[in-house]
Design a protein around this motif. Sequence first.
Motif, short mmCIF file in Angstrom:
data_model
loop_
_atom_site.label_atom_id
_atom_site.label_comp_id
_atom_site.label_asym_id
_atom_site.label_seq_id
_atom_site.Cartn_x
_atom_site.Cartn_y
_atom_site.Cartn_z
N PRO A 18 32.47 33.63 45.29
CA PRO A 18 33.49 34.22 46.18
C PRO A 18 34.83 33.49 46.13
O PRO A 18 35.87 34.09 46.41
CB PRO A 18 32.87 34.11 47.57
N GLN A 19 34.81 32.21 45.77
CA GLN A 19 36.08 31.48 45.70
C GLN A 19 36.99 32.09 44.62
O GLN A 19 38.20 32.19 44.82
CB GLN A 19 35.86 30.00 45.41
N LEU A 20 36.41 32.53 43.51
CA LEU A 20 37.22 33.15 42.46
C LEU A 20 37.84 34.45 42.97
O LEU A 20 39.00 34.73 42.70
CB LEU A 20 36.39 33.40 41.21
N HIS A 24 41.87 35.21 43.12
CA HIS A 24 42.53 36.39 42.56
C HIS A 24 43.28 37.17 43.64
O HIS A 24 44.40 37.65 43.41
CB HIS A 24 41.53 37.29 41.83
N GLN A 25 42.69 37.28 44.81
CA GLN A 25 43.35 37.99 45.90
C GLN A 25 44.64 37.26 46.29
O GLN A 25 45.68 37.89 46.47
CB GLN A 25 42.42 38.10 47.10
#
Length: 82
Positions: A18-20, A24-25
Amino acid sequence: MAFPIRVKIRVPAEGLGPQLDSMHQWLNEHVGAMDHACHSQPGFACSTAAFYFRNLETAIAFVQEFPSAELADGLASPAYRT
């Protein structure tokens, strides 16, 4: 050179998960698609993700936004150190 600033972070064995997605967000909301790039890269003794930026200020903001990301050289992010 289109993206002269590179920030390489270590990718743990289980991946960034989820960190990736959060990275990106944040990049899409604060930097824009034309001012950054991201690529996975083999690293020395680890996998890495390389984030490329057009200017140093944006790279610093990215590192500060994700202080738990471990830099590929094995050091904690300067923003994460106490």
